[in-house]
Design a protein around this motif. Structure first.
Motif, PDB file in Angstrom:
ATOM      1  N   VAL A  56      -0.318  -0.142  -4.361  1.00 38.40           N
ATOM      2  CA  VAL A  56      -1.893   0.337  -4.569  1.00 38.40           C
ATOM      3  C   VAL A  56      -2.190   1.175  -3.352  1.00 38.40           C
ATOM      4  O   VAL A  56      -1.896   0.997  -1.998  1.00 38.40           O
ATOM      5  N   ALA A  57      -3.273   1.979  -4.291  1.00 33.85           N
ATOM      6  CA  ALA A  57      -3.554   3.326  -3.376  1.00 33.85           C
ATOM      7  C   ALA A  57      -5.111   3.451  -2.913  1.00 33.85           C
ATOM      8  O   ALA A  57      -5.455   3.496  -4.350  1.00 33.85           O
ATOM      9  N   ILE A  58      -5.249   3.960  -1.872  1.00 31.53           N
ATOM     10  CA  ILE A  58      -7.005   4.254  -1.658  1.00 31.53           C
ATOM     11  C   ILE A  58      -7.316   5.391  -1.989  1.00 31.53           C
ATOM     12  O   ILE A  58      -6.471   6.519  -0.941  1.00 31.53           O
ATOM     13  N   PHE A 101       0.750  -1.648  -0.088  1.00 35.11           N
ATOM     14  CA  PHE A 101      -0.228  -0.104   0.446  1.00 35.11           C
ATOM     15  C   PHE A 101       0.412   1.037   0.177  1.00 35.11           C
ATOM     16  O   PHE A 101       2.213   1.588   0.522  1.00 35.11           O
ATOM     17  N   GLU A 102       0.372   1.974  -0.843  1.00 35.35           N
ATOM     18  CA  GLU A 102       1.263   3.413  -0.938  1.00 35.35           C
ATOM     19  C   GLU A 102       0.142   4.435  -0.256  1.00 35.35           C
ATOM     20  O   GLU A 102      -1.237   4.698  -0.145  1.00 35.35           O
ATOM     21  N   THR A 142     -23.868   9.489  -0.049  1.00 35.90           N
ATOM     22  CA  THR A 142     -22.899   9.146  -0.727  1.00 35.90           C
ATOM     23  C   THR A 142     -20.942   9.043  -0.861  1.00 35.90           C
ATOM     24  O   THR A 142     -20.704   9.486  -0.316  1.00 35.90           O
ATOM     25  N   HIS A 143     -21.488   7.010  -0.665  1.00 30.93           N
ATOM     26  CA  HIS A 143     -19.906   7.100  -0.289  1.00 30.93           C
ATOM     27  C   HIS A 143     -18.971   6.999  -1.260  1.00 30.93           C
ATOM     28  O   HIS A 143     -19.716   5.918  -2.649  1.00 30.93           O
ATOM     29  N   THR A 144     -17.952   6.627  -1.399  1.00 23.04           N
ATOM     30  CA  THR A 144     -16.674   6.748  -3.029  1.00 23.04           C
ATOM     31  C   THR A 144     -16.002   6.229  -1.907  1.00 23.04           C
ATOM     32  O   THR A 144     -14.930   6.336  -1.586  1.00 23.04           O
ATOM     33  N   LEU A 145     -15.379   5.100  -2.737  1.00 20.97           N
ATOM     34  CA  LEU A 145     -13.670   4.871  -2.744  1.00 20.97           C
ATOM     35  C   LEU A 145     -12.988   4.855  -3.988  1.00 20.97           C
ATOM     36  O   LEU A 145     -13.651   4.305  -4.896  1.00 20.97           O
ATOM     37  N   GLY A 146     -12.229   4.846  -4.092  1.00 17.77           N
ATOM     38  CA  GLY A 146     -11.294   5.037  -5.647  1.00 17.77           C
ATOM     39  C   GLY A 146      -9.814   4.175  -5.229  1.00 17.77           C
ATOM     40  O   GLY A 146      -8.997   3.662  -4.205  1.00 17.77           O
ATOM     41  N   ILE A 147      -9.672   3.039  -5.917  1.00 14.08           N
ATOM     42  CA  ILE A 147      -7.940   2.429  -5.891  1.00 14.08           C
ATOM     43  C   ILE A 147      -7.440   2.527  -6.583  1.00 14.08           C
ATOM     44  O   ILE A 147      -8.207   1.966  -8.413  1.00 14.08           O
ATOM     45  N   ARG A 148      -6.215   2.767  -6.591  1.00 12.56           N
ATOM     46  CA  ARG A 148      -5.135   2.932  -8.081  1.00 12.56           C
ATOM     47  C   ARG A 148      -4.625   1.931  -7.493  1.00 12.56           C
ATOM     48  O   ARG A 148      -3.490   1.981  -6.686  1.00 12.56           O
ATOM     49  N   ILE A 149      -3.473   1.243  -8.616  1.00 10.85           N
ATOM     50  CA  ILE A 149      -2.190  -0.187  -8.869  1.00 10.85           C
ATOM     51  C   ILE A 149      -1.765   0.950  -9.943  1.00 10.85           C
ATOM     52  O   ILE A 149      -2.000   1.140 -11.075  1.00 10.85           O
ATOM     53  N   THR A 150      -0.787   0.948  -9.286  1.00 10.62           N
ATOM     54  CA  THR A 150       0.608   1.408 -10.246  1.00 10.62           C
ATOM     55  C   THR A 150       1.818   0.370 -10.023  1.00 10.62           C
ATOM     56  O   THR A 150       1.827  -0.361  -9.328  1.00 10.62           O
ATOM     57  N   ASP A 151       2.696   0.142 -11.413  1.00 16.42           N
ATOM     58  CA  ASP A 151       3.652  -0.445 -11.279  1.00 16.42           C
ATOM     59  C   ASP A 151       4.740   0.284 -10.822  1.00 16.42           C
ATOM     60  O   ASP A 151       5.247   1.343 -10.778  1.00 16.42           O
TER      61      ASP A 151
END
Length: 237
Positions: A90-92, A50-51, A150-159
């Motif tokens: 992985v960043a959330i 996790f980042e 309104t609930h929001t979750l973002g998941i970002r995956i980077t190399d």
């Protein structure tokens, strides 16, 4: 009185209907939007860490939500690793917004004059029946305001090696539940359902609510359980 018998019958019907509805499965509905440049690879390459940005470094809330996401990533053969050995980062990001919604619903009142009078024409000349033109109940509309969260979750995956973004997904749900803690397992499960989605995919995911408590399993610090079995998810493309 005839009206009393009608009222009792109506009450029994409503009670039966309420019992029937209580036994029905309710769902949390989430809109999912994905952007993807996922190139696959073997399960052995799905190591990640996790980042966090500086403001997240010592956050218990972040570590709790990260564990929820980690549980879902594990169902897709992802394994946590030390930062130096992770293939992916992985960043959330998450948040809750509150708005006010307005609705108008019919307002009914009880007619205290059950008959045998006939209204509409004098002295019962072709009237509408013993309760007038609208039955035993009638009325206008009532306008009500109520909060919508309104609930929001973002998941970002980077190399990790190249810094290239390979997957970015956002899950968003709205309802009367104010707690993000309550919503997070559903958001994470919806965001990663059928991973990886194609680029630019927008879809709706429905997950059944736990019928025992009406809520997902408790989210403890560092330990989180998914909201529902993956087989319980319903997707509307």
């Amino acid at each position: 009185m005839k009206l009393d018998r009608w009222t009792r019958q109506a009450a029994l019907m409503l009670t039966a209907l309420a019992t029937l509805l209580a036994g029905c499965t309710s769902y949390v509905t989430t809109q999912v939007t994905a952007f993807s440049n996922w190139e696959g690879g073997s399960d052995a390459s799905r190591t990640y860490a996790f980042e966090r940005n500086p403001s997240q470094q010592n956050s218990l809330e972040d570590s709790t939500y990260e564990q929820v996401v980690a549980n879902e990533l594990a169902t897709h053969a992802f394994t946590q690793a030390d930062l130096q050995h992770a293939h992916y980062l992985v960043a959330i990001a998450y948040g809750t917004r509150s708005d006010m919604a307005v609705s108008s619903t019919p307002a009914y009142y009880y007619d205290p004059w059950p008959g045998p009078y006939y209204w509409g024409r004098p002295y019962g000349w072709g009237g509408w029946g013993p309760w007038g033109p609208y039955g035993p109940y009638g009325g206008g509309y009532v306008t009500q305001s109520y909060p919508v969260f309104t609930h929001t979750l973002g998941i970002r995956i980077t190399d990790r090696a190249s810094g290239k973004e390979v997957y970015n997904v956002t899950a968003r749900s709205s309802g009367d539940e104010p707690s993000l803690v309550y919503a997070m397992p559903y958001l994470a499960r919806s965001a990663l359902a059928d991973f990886p989605l194609g680029n630019g995919v927008v879809r709706t995911v429905k997950l059944p609510v736990d019928q025992q408590s009406g809520a997902p399993n408790e989210v403890a610090a560092g330990v989180a359980a998914p909201a529902a079995p993956a087989s319980g998810a319903k997707t509307v493309q």
